[in-house]
Structure formats: structure tokens, C-alpha cells
Design a protein around this motif. Structure first.
Motif, PDB file in Angstrom:
ATOM      1  N   LEU A  87      53.818  81.947  63.827  1.00  0.00           N
ATOM      2  CA  LEU A  87      53.027  80.892  63.207  1.00  0.00           C
ATOM      3  C   LEU A  87      51.570  81.335  63.066  1.00  0.00           C
ATOM      4  O   LEU A  87      50.956  81.149  62.007  1.00  0.00           O
ATOM      5  CB  LEU A  87      53.132  79.620  64.045  1.00  0.00           C
ATOM      6  N   ALA A  88      51.027  81.964  64.119  1.00  0.00           N
ATOM      7  CA  ALA A  88      49.651  82.469  64.063  1.00  0.00           C
ATOM      8  C   ALA A  88      49.504  83.523  62.974  1.00  0.00           C
ATOM      9  O   ALA A  88      48.541  83.503  62.195  1.00  0.00           O
ATOM     10  CB  ALA A  88      49.251  83.052  65.419  1.00  0.00           C
ATOM     11  N   ALA A  89      50.465  84.439  62.888  1.00  0.00           N
ATOM     12  CA  ALA A  89      50.409  85.496  61.872  1.00  0.00           C
ATOM     13  C   ALA A  89      50.496  84.912  60.465  1.00  0.00           C
ATOM     14  O   ALA A  89      49.752  85.313  59.568  1.00  0.00           O
ATOM     15  CB  ALA A  89      51.533  86.502  62.107  1.00  0.00           C
ATOM     16  N   ASN A  90      51.409  83.961  60.264  1.00  0.00           N
ATOM     17  CA  ASN A  90      51.578  83.366  58.933  1.00  0.00           C
ATOM     18  C   ASN A  90      50.353  82.584  58.481  1.00  0.00           C
ATOM     19  O   ASN A  90      50.042  82.525  57.290  1.00  0.00           O
ATOM     20  CB  ASN A  90      52.805  82.464  58.905  1.00  0.00           C
ATOM     21  N   LEU A  91      49.667  81.959  59.427  1.00  0.00           N
ATOM     22  CA  LEU A  91      48.475  81.173  59.094  1.00  0.00           C
ATOM     23  C   LEU A  91      47.191  82.001  59.130  1.00  0.00           C
ATOM     24  O   LEU A  91      46.146  81.535  58.687  1.00  0.00           O
ATOM     25  CB  LEU A  91      48.351  79.991  60.060  1.00  0.00           C
ATOM     26  N   GLY A  92      47.268  83.206  59.697  1.00  0.00           N
ATOM     27  CA  GLY A  92      46.076  84.047  59.798  1.00  0.00           C
ATOM     28  C   GLY A  92      45.065  83.508  60.792  1.00  0.00           C
ATOM     29  O   GLY A  92      43.857  83.602  60.554  1.00  0.00           O
ATOM     30  N   TYR A 104      49.865  73.449  59.033  1.00  0.00           N
ATOM     31  CA  TYR A 104      50.757  73.852  60.115  1.00  0.00           C
ATOM     32  C   TYR A 104      52.173  73.348  59.860  1.00  0.00           C
ATOM     33  O   TYR A 104      53.150  74.106  59.970  1.00  0.00           O
ATOM     34  CB  TYR A 104      50.254  73.314  61.462  1.00  0.00           C
ATOM     35  N   LEU A 105      52.296  72.077  59.536  1.00  0.00           N
ATOM     36  CA  LEU A 105      53.618  71.494  59.322  1.00  0.00           C
ATOM     37  C   LEU A 105      54.333  72.165  58.157  1.00  0.00           C
ATOM     38  O   LEU A 105      55.538  72.465  58.230  1.00  0.00           O
ATOM     39  CB  LEU A 105      53.497  69.988  59.078  1.00  0.00           C
ATOM     40  N   LYS A 106      53.614  72.420  57.096  1.00  0.00           N
ATOM     41  CA  LYS A 106      54.198  73.060  55.909  1.00  0.00           C
ATOM     42  C   LYS A 106      54.672  74.477  56.239  1.00  0.00           C
ATOM     43  O   LYS A 106      55.737  74.907  55.787  1.00  0.00           O
ATOM     44  CB  LYS A 106      53.138  73.070  54.802  1.00  0.00           C
ATOM     45  N   THR A 107      53.884  75.196  57.032  1.00  0.00           N
ATOM     46  CA  THR A 107      54.233  76.562  57.410  1.00  0.00           C
ATOM     47  C   THR A 107      55.462  76.593  58.317  1.00  0.00           C
ATOM     48  O   THR A 107      56.338  77.442  58.160  1.00  0.00           O
ATOM     49  CB  THR A 107      53.040  77.252  58.100  1.00  0.00           C
ATOM     50  N   ILE A 108      55.531  75.658  59.251  1.00  0.00           N
ATOM     51  CA  ILE A 108      56.707  75.576  60.135  1.00  0.00           C
ATOM     52  C   ILE A 108      57.955  75.280  59.312  1.00  0.00           C
ATOM     53  O   ILE A 108      59.007  75.901  59.488  1.00  0.00           O
ATOM     54  CB  ILE A 108      56.494  74.507  61.224  1.00  0.00           C
ATOM     55  N   TYR A 109      57.839  74.335  58.370  1.00  0.00           N
ATOM     56  CA  TYR A 109      58.976  73.991  57.514  1.00  0.00           C
ATOM     57  C   TYR A 109      59.403  75.195  56.670  1.00  0.00           C
ATOM     58  O   TYR A 109      60.598  75.528  56.595  1.00  0.00           O
ATOM     59  CB  TYR A 109      58.611  72.815  56.600  1.00  0.00           C
ATOM     60  N   ALA A 110      58.443  75.861  56.032  1.00  0.00           N
ATOM     61  CA  ALA A 110      58.757  76.965  55.122  1.00  0.00           C
ATOM     62  C   ALA A 110      59.453  78.118  55.845  1.00  0.00           C
ATOM     63  O   ALA A 110      60.287  78.809  55.262  1.00  0.00           O
ATOM     64  CB  ALA A 110      57.484  77.462  54.447  1.00  0.00           C
ATOM     65  N   HIS A 111      59.113  78.314  57.120  1.00  0.00           N
ATOM     66  CA  HIS A 111      59.677  79.432  57.869  1.00  0.00           C
ATOM     67  C   HIS A 111      61.197  79.360  57.959  1.00  0.00           C
ATOM     68  O   HIS A 111      61.877  80.393  57.911  1.00  0.00           O
ATOM     69  CB  HIS A 111      59.075  79.484  59.280  1.00  0.00           C
ATOM     70  N   THR A 112      61.740  78.178  58.091  1.00  0.00           N
ATOM     71  CA  THR A 112      63.190  78.046  58.253  1.00  0.00           C
ATOM     72  C   THR A 112      63.899  77.622  56.967  1.00  0.00           C
ATOM     73  O   THR A 112      65.095  77.349  56.985  1.00  0.00           O
ATOM     74  CB  THR A 112      63.523  77.031  59.361  1.00  0.00           C
ATOM     75  N   GLU A 113      63.166  77.601  55.891  1.00  0.00           N
ATOM     76  CA  GLU A 113      63.778  77.166  54.633  1.00  0.00           C
ATOM     77  C   GLU A 113      64.777  78.196  54.100  1.00  0.00           C
ATOM     78  O   GLU A 113      65.791  77.838  53.508  1.00  0.00           O
ATOM     79  CB  GLU A 113      62.687  76.898  53.591  1.00  0.00           C
ATOM     80  N   TRP A 114      64.482  79.481  54.293  1.00  0.00           N
ATOM     81  CA  TRP A 114      65.328  80.536  53.736  1.00  0.00           C
ATOM     82  C   TRP A 114      65.946  81.426  54.810  1.00  0.00           C
ATOM     83  O   TRP A 114      66.457  82.491  54.524  1.00  0.00           O
ATOM     84  CB  TRP A 114      64.527  81.364  52.732  1.00  0.00           C
ATOM     85  N   GLN A 115      65.851  81.012  56.058  1.00  0.00           N
ATOM     86  CA  GLN A 115      66.529  81.691  57.159  1.00  0.00           C
ATOM     87  C   GLN A 115      66.585  80.720  58.336  1.00  0.00           C
ATOM     88  O   GLN A 115      65.898  79.706  58.323  1.00  0.00           O
ATOM     89  CB  GLN A 115      65.829  83.007  57.526  1.00  0.00           C
ATOM     90  N   ASP A 116      67.397  81.031  59.336  1.00  0.00           N
ATOM     91  CA  ASP A 116      67.705  80.048  60.369  1.00  0.00           C
ATOM     92  C   ASP A 116      66.849  80.127  61.631  1.00  0.00           C
ATOM     93  O   ASP A 116      66.787  79.161  62.382  1.00  0.00           O
ATOM     94  CB  ASP A 116      69.179  80.153  60.772  1.00  0.00           C
TER      95      ASP A 116
END
Length: 200
Positions: free
Chosen positions: A29-34, A9-21
Motif C-alpha cells: 500500500l505504501a509503495a502504490n501510494l508513494g 487509500y480506499l481506492k488503492t486498496i480496492y484496486a489492488h484486489t480487482e485483478w488478483q486475489d
């Protein structure tokens, strides 16, 4: 208490804003984690109780300082392992994500340090994502998403999303690999516009 699920979860939250704001919402988050939205709701409550995220109902989820520190640790593990698999075991860049997802939770800190040392302390993984150093520092380079870049813009490919292995293979076959120069307007595989980042 850390767990593979919490770390993911933490990694996915971090990655989401790494390349956009834009911060991540529970539905994204649910969609990204399936996983089901109800599962995200429960986990976000647990993460908030542990001081790892800040969240108000129906609003975006943001990492706290402690949450970001843990997310960077896991991101470092994941990306060093991906780089190691490509460098030492001849994995292709479209094969490493799932292997790294498994290994990142099981290798020791000592082995991770040895991998980093053996690889010469790489700064970027095979997809162009920055590998945080042991202190959590991340190198940032000004970037633009290919789909948002102006026609005629020429830049170096900084990053290619690893979310779709089939698209990764198509992008590689087109020559749109990390480090390559690309002029916006030249032909790219369908879907590449939202999966490739160029130097600004």
C-alpha cells in the motif's frame, strides 16, 4: 469524515484486489501510494477507527462493507472522468490518470451523473477497468494476466494497467489495445506481461 487522502487509500486498496486475489499489505500500500510506511500505519489506524478497513498489525488490510462502498464510489468517479476526458477532450489514455486524480475529489454528484448520462453510461474506462454503476455494481469477466496465460492462448485484451504512461504508449503502439485479440507468444513490449489482462 471523507477526505481526498482517505478516498485515495480506499481506492488503492480496492484496486489492488480487482485483478488478483491476494489482499494488500501495508508495505505494498505504501509503495502504490508513494508514501512512507509510517504514514500508512497511521492512516490505516484512522481508517480502522472509522470502520472502513479491517486490519491486524503486520497483516493485510481489507475493506469493510462501508469501506468498499466508498471505494466503489471513488472508483466510479475516477473512471468516468477518465472516460469523459478521452471521449470529449481528446486526451490519450496515458494522460488521463493524473487529471482524474484531481477532478474526482472536486466535481459534484450532479455533474458526475450528467457525465455518465452524456457518455451513454459506459461500463468500462479507456484502460478496460469496469466502471461501477451508481448502485456500486461492477461487471466481472473471467480473465488471465498475460504473463500467466498458457502459450498459444488467444483472448481479447480486457484491461491494460495505467500505472506506467510510457508502457501504455508502447503497448498502444504495438496494437495491444483494449478489445484487440491477442495470441500468447506473439511479440509484446517489455513489461507488458504484467500489465495486460486477457479474457480467459
Amino acid at each position: 469524515m471523507a477526505s481526498p487522502a482517505i478516498d485515495d487509500y480506499l481506492k488503492t486498496i480496492y484496486a489492488h484486489t480487482e485483478w488478483q486475489d491476494a489482499p494488500i499489505t501495508p508495505s505494498v500500500l505504501a509503495a502504490n501510494l508513494g508514501v512512507a510506511p509510517s504514514s500508512v500505519t497511521e492512516m490505516v489506524k484512522k481508517l480502522a477507527a472509522q470502520g472502513l478497513v479491517a486490519h491486524e498489525p503486520y497483516r493485510a488490510v481489507r475493506l469493510t462493507e462501508a469501506g468498499e462502498r466508498r471505494a466503489l464510489e471513488m472508483t466510479r468517479r475516477h473512471r468516468l472522468i477518465e472516460t469523459w476526458l478521452v471521449s470529449e477532450f481528446d486526451y490519450s489514455w496515458d494522460e488521463v490518470h493524473d487529471e482524474a486524480e484531481i477532478l474526482e475529489h472536486s466535481i459534484s454528484d450532479r455533474l458526475l451523473e450528467k457525465i455518465d448520462e452524456r457518455l451513454g453510461r459506459p461500463r468500462f474506462d479507456p484502460h478496460g477497468d469496469a466502471i461501477p454503476d451508481a448502485a456500486g455494481h461492477v461487471e466481472r469477466v473471467p480473465f488471465v494476466l498475460l504473463a500467466d496465460a498458457a502459450l498459444g492462448h488467444t483472448g481479447r485484451v480486457l484491461r491494460v494497467s495505467d500505472r506506467d504512461p510510457d508502457l501504455l504508449r508502447a503497448i498502444e503502439e504495438s496494437g495491444l489495445t483494449v478489445g484487440a485479440e491477442h495470441r500468447v507468444g506473439d511479440a509484446v513490449p517489455p513489461g507488458a506481461g504484467d500489465a495486460v489482462w486477457l479474457s480467459a
